[in-house]
Scaffold this motif. Structure first.
Motif, mmCIF file in Angstrom:
data_model
loop_
_atom_site.group_PDB
_atom_site.id
_atom_site.type_symbol
_atom_site.label_atom_id
_atom_site.label_comp_id
_atom_site.label_asym_id
_atom_site.label_seq_id
_atom_site.Cartn_x
_atom_site.Cartn_y
_atom_site.Cartn_z
ATOM 1 N N SER A 104 23.631 -8.928 70.076
ATOM 2 C CA SER A 104 22.517 -9.483 70.843
ATOM 3 C C SER A 104 22.826 -10.941 71.171
ATOM 4 N N ALA A 105 22.007 -11.544 72.020
ATOM 5 C CA ALA A 105 22.230 -12.942 72.402
ATOM 6 C C ALA A 105 22.232 -13.853 71.182
ATOM 7 N N SER A 106 21.300 -13.613 70.257
ATOM 8 C CA SER A 106 21.242 -14.482 69.074
ATOM 9 C C SER A 106 22.426 -14.246 68.152
ATOM 10 N N ALA A 107 22.853 -12.996 68.005
ATOM 11 C CA ALA A 107 24.019 -12.711 67.154
ATOM 12 C C ALA A 107 25.274 -13.351 67.742
ATOM 13 N N PHE A 108 25.382 -13.341 69.080
ATOM 14 C CA PHE A 108 26.536 -13.970 69.704
ATOM 15 C C PHE A 108 26.505 -15.477 69.487
ATOM 16 N N ALA A 109 25.305 -16.078 69.593
ATOM 17 C CA ALA A 109 25.180 -17.509 69.323
ATOM 18 C C ALA A 109 25.594 -17.826 67.887
ATOM 19 N N VAL A 110 25.207 -16.963 66.971
ATOM 20 C CA VAL A 110 25.585 -17.141 65.560
ATOM 21 C C VAL A 110 27.099 -17.067 65.401
ATOM 22 N N ARG A 111 27.714 -16.100 66.052
ATOM 23 C CA ARG A 111 29.163 -15.920 65.901
ATOM 24 C C ARG A 111 29.929 -17.093 66.520
ATOM 25 N N SER A 146 28.395 -24.178 58.761
ATOM 26 C CA SER A 146 27.810 -23.539 57.585
ATOM 27 C C SER A 146 26.960 -22.343 57.982
ATOM 28 N N LEU A 147 26.665 -21.487 57.007
ATOM 29 C CA LEU A 147 25.818 -20.331 57.269
ATOM 30 C C LEU A 147 24.430 -20.764 57.732
ATOM 31 N N HIS A 183 27.006 -11.326 60.609
ATOM 32 C CA HIS A 183 27.883 -11.695 61.725
ATOM 33 C C HIS A 183 28.606 -13.013 61.447
ATOM 34 N N ALA A 184 27.886 -13.969 60.890
ATOM 35 C CA ALA A 184 28.513 -15.260 60.595
ATOM 36 C C ALA A 184 29.643 -15.096 59.594
ATOM 37 N N ILE A 185 29.397 -14.328 58.549
ATOM 38 C CA ILE A 185 30.413 -14.125 57.510
ATOM 39 C C ILE A 185 31.590 -13.328 58.058
ATOM 40 N N GLU A 186 31.318 -12.307 58.868
ATOM 41 C CA GLU A 186 32.410 -11.527 59.460
ATOM 42 C C GLU A 186 33.238 -12.395 60.402
ATOM 43 N N GLN A 187 32.579 -13.227 61.205
ATOM 44 C CA GLN A 187 33.292 -14.074 62.153
ATOM 45 C C GLN A 187 34.149 -15.101 61.432
ATOM 46 N N ARG A 188 33.605 -15.710 60.389
ATOM 47 C CA ARG A 188 34.377 -16.712 59.647
ATOM 48 C C ARG A 188 35.596 -16.089 58.983
ATOM 49 N N SER A 189 35.501 -14.830 58.589
ATOM 50 C CA SER A 189 36.642 -14.162 57.949
ATOM 51 C C SER A 189 37.778 -13.935 58.935
#
Length: 372
Positions: free
Chosen positions: A217-224, A232-233, A346-352
């Motif tokens: 979603s738009a917010s998940a993409f912004a998070v990633r 930071s998370l 999503h943030a944790i997956e992207q950072r990995s």
């Protein structure tokens, strides 16, 4: 579903527009990409939704033109990154390959967060937070809630394990609405008690789980994007909040409420979701056993009869808010608190992945219309 408001076409025309055989057309129908209906004149004949055929034809054209595909990928277009968190397939929603609708029957948001993120120590949710935040007045609705949540998320935080940090962030998101620390109380019960609506606890639990994630979603993409910079998370969640507040995302709940209070004209966007041609399954699951206001139930029937549309989760959230007499704006809070679980995943997956998300832009001269 009513076909009165849909433009229909024959199998011959649909196949011709797509440049495919009849067999391929039937395969697209079986995969849920094109809706088919019995002809009102001859039940043995099938007709096909023209808007679905045209959307699929446009999508196929993008594949044939890489530059166009890239330019339109961010507009409900082609997949732009890989994830193992959530999948939307054949009108169904899956969290880590588990049916989200089935999961919502009994799971809590905390359990759903553990599923989406993976590798968490669930005992963190049963331990008090060490964060020194100062809470204030309760807040609901996009503007006041987001302002409060950003303040809490921006406060200095102790160094914690990932599990403890996730638990603390989820608690802060709930506290931004209620004005007090949830402690170790399950978040759905905390919200229900704080809103003086204990009878709504199970509906709140289900809403939080059904809102937990929705792919890119738009917010998940912004998070990633934010997480890809190494932020930071908490800051990644702030980015998600900012995107969610817009009227074309979580802020849609405000538009839906206005429509339900004074219905005029056609149904708002909250009565159709582009990823679910046959109806948003989250809305149907959420509204089960909810004592809808008679006026809301009437609007649902009228919308279904007039246009064949079904409510999206935005509409369902507002109807839950109204059914249980929750504070005005609680629908947005449920969306935000629930979606935080997905944002963190999503943030944790992207950072990995240790990859910066940095797309390119095509420069155009001022006044020139970008080509597609």
């Amino acid at each position: 579903m009513s076909t009165s408001s849909l433009d229909m076409t024959s199998a011959e025309d649909a196949a011709g527009r797509l440049g495919i055989s009849r067999a391929s057309l039937y395969a697209y129908v079986s995969r849920g990409l094109i809706r088919s209906f019995s002809s009102p004149h001859d039940p043995r004949q099938k007709l096909y939704a023209l808007e679905d055929v045209e959307a699929l034809a446009e999508r196929k054209a993008r594949f044939r033109r890489p530059a166009v595909a890239a330019a339109t990928a961010l507009d409900w277009g082609l997949p732009v990154l890989e994830t193992s968190i959530t999948q939307i397939k054949d009108g169904r929603l899956f969290y880590r390959e588990q049916d989200a609708i089935a999961l919502s029957a009994s799971a809590s948001l905390e359990e759903t967060a553990c599923l989406l993120i993976g590798g968490l120590d669930d005992t963190a949710f049963r331990q008090s937070s060490r964060s020194p935040e100062t809470f204030s007045d309760p807040a609901c609705g996009p503007y006041s809630y987001v302002t409060q949540a950003v303040r809490l998320l921006s406060a200095p935080a102790p160094r914690e394990t990932r599990s403890a940090e996730v638990a603390a962030i989820l608690r802060l998101m709930a506290a931004a609405s209620t004005g007090r620390d949830p402690g170790v109380e399950p978040l759905h019960r905390h919200l229900a008690n704080a809103w003086a609506a204990p009878q709504a606890a199970d509906a709140i639990r289900r809403a939080l789980v059904l809102c937990a994630d929705h792919e890119l979603s738009a917010s998940a993409f912004a998070v990633r994007v934010t997480a890809s910079t190494g932020a930071s998370l908490r800051n990644a969640v702030i980015a998600g909040l900012a995107a969610l507040s817009g009227p074309y995302h979580g802020g849609m709940t405000e538009r839906v409420r206005a429509f339900l209070e004074a219905p005029k004209g056609p149904s708002p966007a909250g009565f159709r979701h582009r990823l679910y041609p046959d109806g948003d399954p989250r809305a149907q699951a959420l509204l089960e056993n909810v004592p809808l206001l008679s006026s809301d139930a009437t609007i649902l029937r009228a919308a279904a009869s007039a246009s064949g549309t079904k409510p999206s989760v935005d509409t369902a959230l507002v109807m839950v808010e109204r059914a249980y007499g929750l504070p005005t704006g609680a629908a947005f809070v449920l969306f935000a608190v629930g979606r935080t679980a997905g944002w963190l995943a999503h943030a944790i997956e992207q950072r990995s992945q240790a990859t910066l998300i940095r797309p390119r832009a095509r420069y155009v001269v001022t006044g020139e219309t970008p080509s597609t």
